[in-house]
Structure formats: C-alpha cells, structure tokens
Motif scaffolding. Structure first.
Motif: not given
Length: 520
Positions: A106, A109, A113, A322, A326, A346, A349-350, A352-353
C-alpha cells in the motif's frame, strides 16, 4: 596493480572482515531459496526436539489477560499429522497475514508514484541546493530514530528514500539505505517522544513487577529521559559508522554508476510543477490536521478521544502516508507533463506493483519460515533456558545489566517481536532484579537496548526481506550477505555505545524518567 586492487589493499582489517562476511553470505543460495531451506530446517529441528522432549519452564505473562503464571513450554513438532496439516492449511494465511506485506504494497503505491512522476527527484534536487552535505547523514539517522513514533512507517518510507537522498548528493545509495535502516531499526527504542512501544512494554513490566510488589506501576514515561539522550547517542554513532566505515568500504569494492553529484538545476517547468505539488502536499496535511482537531473527530479513539492510542488515525497511517505521496506526485506529473492523463497514472500504479514482484515472492517464503518458527515454540524454549542460565550467573551491578543487554541482543536474533520476547523475559528478570534492588524500569531499559541493536542483522526481523529487495535495486549482486555485512558495524557499535551509556547512567545515579530511580 589496478585501481580496484589498490583500494582493496588499503582497507582496514575490519573492512576486510566485513568483506569476508559479505562474500560468505552472498555465496548462500538466492534469498528465496535460503528462506525455504531455513523453513525446512525448522521442520526437521522441531521434529527432533519434540521427539527428545525438549522443554523449558518459567513464569510468563499472557499477552491477552496480562496474568502471570508458571508455564512449561514444549517444542511443537511440524513432523507429525498436526504439523503437516498446519503447514498445508496455513500457507495462504501465513502469506496474507504477513505483517509487512500489506504495509509495503500500500505504501509503495504512493512512494512509487513519487519516484515515477519525477516528484521525488525534484524534491531531492531542491534539497541538495539548500541543505549542507555535512548534515545529511545525521539528519537521515535522526529521522529514522524519530520514525518509530509512527510504528513501522520508517521501514517502508524512509529507508528507500535514504538511498535516493544519498544518490542526490553523489554518494553511495546503499550507504544511505544503511543509515536510514540503522536509525529506524537499530535505534527503534530511542526517541525524543513517547512512542507506541513504551506503553506496551510498560504494561508487561508492571505485571511482572506485581510478582514482588502488587502495587508497583511502570509508567509509559519510565525510560523517557534515558531514551532522549539515547537518541543523540544513536545519531552520533550512526553518523560515525556510516561516514567512516560503511560508505568507505562500499566505495572501495563496489561501483554504482554514480560518478558525481546529481545535477541540481531545475527547469522552469519542473519548478512550476514542484510548487503545485508542494501546495497539494501542504493542503493535504492541513486537511488531515483540521479533520483530526475536533475531540469527536472520526480520526480519534471513540472511547478515549486519543489521537495516538487505538485511534483510526494511527490504524490508518499507512493509507494516509500513501496518499501523502500519491496526491502531490499526481499533480507534479500532470503539471510537468510526465502524466498526460489518468491512464498514465494508472499505468504508474501498475508499474509500482510490478516492481514489487520479487519482494512478493520472497515474502511468501519468508512468511512460512517465521510462522513455522513461532508455531514450534523453539524461540520461546531457547529464551526461557537462556534466562535461567543468566539467573544462575551470580553477577551484579552494571555487569549484570550488560549481560542482560547481550542476552536480549542474542535472543532478538531468534525472536522478532519486542513485546513477545518481553512477555517471556520480564517475569524472570524484573522480579529477580527487584529482589537485588534494581527497579523494573532499569531492567526494561537494558532489555530495550539489546532488543534494538541486533534488529539490523536478523532474518527474523519481519522487514529484513524487504530491505534485501531494496538493496538489489542499487546493486543487483547484493544479497543477505551484503546487507548483513553492511549493517553489522552498526549493531556492534550500537551495542558498545548504548551499553556504555547505561553504565555511565548507573554510575552517575541519574533518573531514567520522570520520578524513576535506578533502584527500589
């Protein structure tokens, strides 16, 4: 003789020793394989110990009822019907319940960013232009120590930022990571403020003291004076170790691709984006402060009105942190042109994971290892047997406290939770030392010193696997050996310096906290 060989020749004997530790550690299998081997070893050892009837008896505190009772703890085998069923049925819950997993993902995320949008880089450039280089290391260690007020936030926020800060100054990123890690974890008990750990340990110490004096109460502020001074001691030691031992050694045998200090000039567009992002950051902080101010705020504990203890504010700190990263990052990316639309955000964010994939895989295996170790009670049995041995040692005075520090440091290599260890050790040492004339608060201080110092080098520390992954970002060849060798000097110097501080404190007869003496 080439330049690399010349640098190696000029290393001190201690640096060469650390190189040996690193080399030996990195020759071990991949961290995922290593944790799998450790988990399998726990299964085998538990079976053998259970078959031999290994056990230990001692006074223990129930963490739920806080009642003290004598208990006999036996090693629980994983090599039987119940053990195999446990491993099979708890594999998923061990993973999903692994404390750092949700916290890390979390938080990343938002932090991801901040890095991907360029906001973090712009902040670092601005900081470099206004902050003297000489205070960077002590500032980083100090922030690490202070971060424990908010529990584990420092692990997932400050440590990766520490590497970025050092890179911005043209310094070795692993040294920055190490300095932040040293403050966050090695100095976990020190602080200028009362943190979440103080009331937790004080409650356990109070119950243990009741075995001798049913009216004795250990306050959360019991160690406050000592921990205030400890903060400055830890910062001084951490700065010395970083600048004089860790960074010179890293620079001598590893190159990171950073040849000079980062360029600090910001373009006009970056300056505009940075101003907008910082205003967004300030606006968010003000909004949270305004929301938290009323006594009936939803961010406060509904029963006590506290903003710290048992409040949604503290429980939701990860989400707030977070968002803290962000929101200004999204604004910075939009104004600077990094993000053209919400689709780019978006996509970030993807990404980041995706970047956390290796950590997720490692966390699965590490979670099994830690769960198996806790299930088998091996750490509890070892702690009780070690405590009994120290009880029979016959030493007293400052020497006795130093022995408790060293014992706590050793046990910390085998058990991760500070409160869990203290529920085992407090009923043994608090009453014993009270009968010798030492206050429970003094015993608690000695335990806290040892418990903090070896956090840096034990794989059982729940965030250890995460730090290994962070280090690989700056050195793909690094592993458990690299992290252990880098952090070992901090552990050694923290143990020595902090123990000496306690000895001087005892000799001088100084109060440990408001109205708290060394003896009873």
């Amino acid at each position: 003789m080439n330049q690399k060989a010349a640098k190696q020749k000029n290393l001190t004997w201690f640096a060469r020793f650390l190189n040996v530790v690193e080399t030996a550690g990195n020759r071990l299998p991949h961290p995922i394989t290593m944790f799998a081997i450790l988990a399998a070893s726990i299964v085998l050892i538990s079976g053998i110990c259970a078959m031999l009837g290994v056990s230990a008896t001692g006074e223990m505190i129930d963490s739920k009822t806080m009642e003290v009772s004598e208990q006999t703890i036996r090693v629980v085998s994983l090599m039987n019907r119940e053990g195999f069923a446990y491993m099979l049925t708890h594999a998923v819950s061990n993973f999903t319940g692994f404390a750092p997993l949700g916290v890390v993902l979390v938080t990343m995320l938002g932090v991801g960013c901040a890095e991907g949008s360029g906001y973090l880089s712009a902040l670092m450039k601005k900081a470099v232009s206004v902050t003297p280089a000489m205070i960077v290391t002590p500032m980083l260690v100090f922030l690490g120590v202070m971060s424990n007020v908010a529990s584990d936030i420092g692990y997932v926020v400050l440590i990766p930022i520490g590497a970025v800060v050092f890179m911005a100054y043209g310094r070795h990123p692993l040294a920055g990571l190490a300095a932040a890690f040293a403050g966050v974890s090695g100095g976990f008990s020190a602080n200028l403020l009362i943190g979440t750990l103080d009331p937790m340990l004080a409650g356990i110490s109070t119950e243990a003291a009741h075995l001798v004096d049913p009216t004795y109460v250990v306050e959360p502020t019991a160690n406050w004076y000592f921990m205030i001074v400890s903060t400055f001691v830890i910062v001084a030691i951490g700065t010395f170790v970083t600048d004089r031992i860790v960074e010179p050694r890293l620079a001598a045998h590893r190159h990171t691709g950073e040849d000079a200090a980062a360029q600090t000039a910001l373009s006009e567009q970056e300056k505009k984006a940075l101003r907008a992002a910082n205003l967004t950051l300030l606006g968010f902080i003000v909004a949270v402060a305004v929301a938290a101010f009323p006594q009936d705020s939803f961010l406060r504990n509904p029963e006590t009105g506290s903003l710290m203890s048992g409040s949604p504010f503290m429980s939701g700190m990860i989400v707030l942190i977070s968002l803290l990263f962000f929101l200004p990052s999204a604004v910075y990316g939009r104004v600077s042109g990094t993000y053209k639309s919400e689709k780019d955000i978006c996509g970030q964010l993807s990404a980041n994971m995706s970047a956390m994939g290796s950590y997720i895989a490692l966390a699965f295996v590490a979670a099994q290892f830690i769960s198996y170790f806790n299930y088998t009670k091996l750490g509890t049995v070892l702690a009780l047997k070690g405590a009994a041995l120290l009880e029979r040692s016959g030493v007293s005075g400052p020497v006795l406290m130093v022995c408790l520090i060293l014992f706590s440091a050793l046990i910390n290599l085998l058990m991760g939770s500070a409160s869990a260890k203290w529920t085992i050790l407090a009923p043994v040492f608090v009453p014993m030392f009270m009968l010798l004339g030492y206050s429970p608060e003094l015993t608690q201080v000695a335990y806290r010193i040892g418990d903090s110092c070896t956090n840096l080098i034990t794989p059982l520390m729940t965030y250890f696997a995460m730090i290994v992954v962070f280090a690989k970002k700056y050195d793909e060849n690094s592993g458990i050996g690299t992290l252990t060798a880098t952090m070992l000097p901090y552990s050694i110097f923290f143990l020595i310096g902090w123990s000496l501080l306690l000895v001087v404190w005892m000799v001088a007869g100084l109060p440990l906290g408001p109205g708290v003496a060394l003896g009873i």
